[in-house]
Every structure is written in C-alpha cells, then in structure tokens.
Motif scaffolding. Structure first.
Motif, PDB file in Angstrom:
ATOM      1  N   UNK A   1       0.842  -1.187   0.000  1.00 17.46           N
ATOM      2  CA  UNK A   1       0.000   0.000   0.000  1.00 17.46           C
ATOM      3  C   UNK A   1       0.882   1.242   0.000  1.00 17.46           C
ATOM      4  N   UNK A   2       0.779   2.032  -1.049  1.00 19.02           N
ATOM      5  CA  UNK A   2       1.617   3.217  -1.199  1.00 19.02           C
ATOM      6  C   UNK A   2       0.930   4.179  -2.180  1.00 19.02           C
ATOM      7  N   UNK A   3       1.335   5.443  -2.244  1.00 22.42           N
ATOM      8  CA  UNK A   3       0.710   6.401  -3.165  1.00 22.42           C
ATOM      9  C   UNK A   3       0.944   6.026  -4.620  1.00 22.42           C
ATOM     10  N   UNK A   4      -0.128   6.087  -5.411  1.00 21.54           N
ATOM     11  CA  UNK A   4      -0.017   5.815  -6.851  1.00 21.54           C
ATOM     12  C   UNK A   4      -1.026   6.680  -7.598  1.00 21.54           C
ATOM     13  N   UNK A   5      -0.585   7.255  -8.682  1.00 24.95           N
ATOM     14  CA  UNK A   5      -1.431   8.120  -9.507  1.00 24.95           C
ATOM     15  C   UNK A   5      -1.895   7.366 -10.741  1.00 24.95           C
ATOM     16  N   UNK A   6      -3.218   7.256 -10.900  1.00 16.15           N
ATOM     17  CA  UNK A   6      -3.833   6.546 -12.029  1.00 16.15           C
ATOM     18  C   UNK A   6      -4.303   7.583 -13.043  1.00 16.15           C
ATOM     19  N   UNK A   7      -3.826   7.458 -14.278  1.00 11.64           N
ATOM     20  CA  UNK A   7      -4.144   8.438 -15.306  1.00 11.64           C
ATOM     21  C   UNK A   7      -4.817   7.774 -16.501  1.00 11.64           C
ATOM     22  N   UNK A   8      -6.038   8.210 -16.817  1.00  6.64           N
ATOM     23  CA  UNK A   8      -6.773   7.717 -17.985  1.00  6.64           C
ATOM     24  C   UNK A   8      -7.020   8.910 -18.897  1.00  6.64           C
ATOM     25  N   UNK A   9      -6.155   9.090 -19.881  1.00  5.21           N
ATOM     26  CA  UNK A   9      -6.255  10.249 -20.775  1.00  5.21           C
ATOM     27  C   UNK A   9      -7.471  10.159 -21.695  1.00  5.21           C
ATOM     28  N   UNK A  10      -7.849   8.940 -22.080  1.00  5.46           N
ATOM     29  CA  UNK A  10      -8.987   8.756 -22.978  1.00  5.46           C
ATOM     30  C   UNK A  10     -10.283   9.203 -22.310  1.00  5.46           C
ATOM     31  N   UNK A  11     -10.498   8.800 -21.081  1.00  7.77           N
ATOM     32  CA  UNK A  11     -11.714   9.165 -20.343  1.00  7.77           C
ATOM     33  C   UNK A  11     -11.535  10.433 -19.506  1.00  7.77           C
TER      34      UNK A  11
ATOM     35  N   UNK B   1      -4.354   7.648  -5.462  1.00  5.02           N
ATOM     36  CA  UNK B   1      -4.509   6.869  -4.234  1.00  5.02           C
ATOM     37  C   UNK B   1      -3.415   7.265  -3.259  1.00  5.02           C
ATOM     38  N   UNK B   2      -3.821   7.873  -2.147  1.00  8.28           N
ATOM     39  CA  UNK B   2      -2.889   8.237  -1.082  1.00  8.28           C
ATOM     40  C   UNK B   2      -3.450   7.619   0.203  1.00  8.28           C
ATOM     41  N   UNK B   3      -2.909   6.493   0.644  1.00 11.37           N
ATOM     42  CA  UNK B   3      -3.477   5.762   1.792  1.00 11.37           C
ATOM     43  C   UNK B   3      -3.752   6.649   3.002  1.00 11.37           C
ATOM     44  N   UNK B   4      -5.015   6.559   3.471  1.00 13.15           N
ATOM     45  CA  UNK B   4      -5.470   7.217   4.700  1.00 13.15           C
ATOM     46  C   UNK B   4      -5.505   8.748   4.632  1.00 13.15           C
ATOM     47  N   UNK B   5      -5.426   9.318   3.450  1.00  8.32           N
ATOM     48  CA  UNK B   5      -5.456  10.777   3.353  1.00  8.32           C
ATOM     49  C   UNK B   5      -6.809  11.300   3.834  1.00  8.32           C
TER      50      UNK B   5
ATOM     51  N   UNK C   1      -8.084   9.680  -3.215  1.00 10.83           N
ATOM     52  CA  UNK C   1      -8.841   8.655  -2.483  1.00 10.83           C
ATOM     53  C   UNK C   1      -7.940   8.019  -1.433  1.00 10.83           C
ATOM     54  N   UNK C   2      -8.531   7.524  -0.317  1.00  9.03           N
ATOM     55  CA  UNK C   2      -7.726   6.999   0.792  1.00  9.03           C
ATOM     56  C   UNK C   2      -7.508   5.492   0.813  1.00  9.03           C
ATOM     57  N   UNK C   3      -8.225   4.739  -0.051  1.00 12.34           N
ATOM     58  CA  UNK C   3      -8.121   3.279   0.022  1.00 12.34           C
ATOM     59  C   UNK C   3      -8.400   2.636  -1.327  1.00 12.34           C
ATOM     60  N   UNK C   4      -8.119   1.336  -1.411  1.00 12.57           N
ATOM     61  CA  UNK C   4      -8.248   0.609  -2.671  1.00 12.57           C
ATOM     62  C   UNK C   4      -9.692   0.546  -3.170  1.00 12.57           C
ATOM     63  N   UNK C   5     -10.645   0.321  -2.272  1.00 12.44           N
ATOM     64  CA  UNK C   5     -12.047   0.206  -2.697  1.00 12.44           C
ATOM     65  C   UNK C   5     -12.539   1.484  -3.350  1.00 12.44           C
ATOM     66  N   UNK C   6     -12.224   2.620  -2.743  1.00  8.78           N
ATOM     67  CA  UNK C   6     -12.627   3.903  -3.320  1.00  8.78           C
ATOM     68  C   UNK C   6     -11.877   4.162  -4.617  1.00  8.78           C
ATOM     69  N   UNK C   7     -10.629   3.768  -4.654  1.00 10.44           N
ATOM     70  CA  UNK C   7      -9.794   3.893  -5.855  1.00 10.44           C
ATOM     71  C   UNK C   7     -10.455   3.192  -7.042  1.00 10.44           C
ATOM     72  N   UNK C   8     -10.860   1.956  -6.834  1.00  9.27           N
ATOM     73  CA  UNK C   8     -11.469   1.181  -7.918  1.00  9.27           C
ATOM     74  C   UNK C   8     -12.867   1.687  -8.258  1.00  9.27           C
TER      75      UNK C   8
END
Length: 233
Positions: A60-70, A76-80, A105-112
């Motif tokens: 679990x660590x910070x990760x930036x998800x980028x969807x240029x098409x959409x 995702x920043x855990x517990x922010x 978002x603070x967690x995987x569920x919200x991320x997805x």
C-alpha cells in the motif's frame, strides 16, 4: 504524462525478515499501457511475493492513475483525510490540462470505484449524493441508525438502473440495492446547482460521503428557507 513511472524499493519480509526488491508503480498511464488497468483493478499490480519464503502481501503506497482517454486521474494516497491535495509540483506538471476530473482517495475500494464511475461516463459527485440518499433508505429498511459503507457496483443505462452494494449491520453483510437513474438525474441537478465552486477547483479533491453530506445539508436547508419565504408571502 506519457508513461507509467516505476521505482525499485527493498522490502523487508514481515514473515522471514529477509530483504527483497520490489517493483512499485508510482504512476499508471492506462491509455498508453492498457494492461495496467486490469492489474490495478484486480490489485495484482500491488502484489508482492517474498523470494525467500514465498510470503504474499499487498503493498500500500501512493499511486497516480491516469486515464487520458476518459479524461480523469485518481490519486490513491493511503489514509489521506484532506479535502484538497496541496502539491505544487504535481499541480505544475498538470497545469495545462483542462476538463480533467482529478480526485484523491484513501483506500483501494474507493480507488477502484472512482475508476468504474468515470469509465462509465458518470459524475462522481452525483453518484456520491445518490449513494448517500439510497443508503438512508437501506438503513430504514433494515431498521438501522445508518449505513455508512458502500460503493457503486452496477450501472446499466439501457435498463435505466444503477446498483450500490452496502455493508449493513454489525457483521457488515453486503446488501445490493438498485435504483432508477432518475434519482441520479436529480442528484446531478443538485450538484450542478450547489457544487459550482468544487467543480471549478483545479487541484485534486476528495469527493466522498462527507462531501455528499455537506451538499445534502445545503440542499435541505435551501428548501427549508424557500418554503419559509413562500409561507411569508
């Protein structure tokens, strides 16, 4: 951002105490690397296996998800707990991008869930408000004081329905409640009326239940004031 960014980090296994190198994706561009979308959604992208003892863990660590098409980014920043991300370097990197939904978002569920919402072409602010409204009906149905956990689990525009999975009671049993899209449409109208400032913010913001509760309070308060003024006339 053209490419996905990777770093190498040494991980100490919590089971055998051996140190193993792990590959971490600090940012993911699913437009250029489509295979990473599925790996993010099934969480295999964050899976780590100790080469010494075989212990498996989810990193679990910070990760930036980028969807240029959409045209959306989810960070995702855990517990922010902040409403808005104050990162001048990051904002400078993306300052030329316009009409991009940017969320933290603070967690995987919200991320997805955010990924599913934006991929479906929905407004996440309206979805959060709809989720809140339906959760109140679910709580009443189950004779509970409240239902606070849930996520959008189904959307079908052809059948005019969307569905939410809530976790009810002390045992947090999953309960699916469907709704007509008219409720989402009403939420969309409320958001466009009351969340104008939030929609204009350029940075990464957190749109969740707490945010929706604030909007719902303002909406109900507005109706009360309007009714009071009408009675005075």
């Amino acid at each position: 951002m053209a490419n996905s960014n990777i770093i190498k980090k040494r991980i100490v296994c919590p089971k055998c105490d051996e140190t193993t190198e792990a590959t971490l994706y600090t940012s993911i561009n699913v437009t250029n690397h489509k295979e990473l979308r599925e790996r993010a959604m099934d969480e295999s992208l964050f899976k780590w296996t100790c080469k010494s003892c075989g212990h498996v863990a989810r990193l679990t660590y910070p990760v930036l998800y980028n969807d240029m098409k959409n045209r959306f980014m989810v960070y995702l920043i855990p517990h922010i707990g902040h409403f808005q991300l104050a990162d001048k370097e990051l904002e400078e990197e993306f300052k030329t991008l316009k009409h991009i939904n940017k969320r933290i978002v603070p967690d995987f569920n919200t991320f997805k869930e955010k990924i599913f919402i934006f991929e479906s072409g929905l407004d996440d602010m309206a979805v959060e408000l709809t989720k809140l409204a339906i959760s109140q009906a679910v709580a009443k149905k189950h004779k509970l004081e409240g239902v606070t956990e849930g996520y959008l689990s189904m959307y079908n525009s052809e059948n005019n329905t969307m569905g939410f999975t809530y976790f009810v009671g002390e045992e947090k049993k999953p309960y699916v409640q469907s709704a007509r899209l008219e409720i989402y449409g009403k939420s969309f109208s409320v958001v466009n009326e009351l969340a104008v400032k939030d929609k204009k913010l350029k940075g990464f913001i957190r749109v969740d239940r707490e945010w929706a509760e604030n909007i719902l309070y303002r909406y109900k308060r507005g109706r009360q004031v309007a009714k009071l003024n009408q009675n005075r006339e």
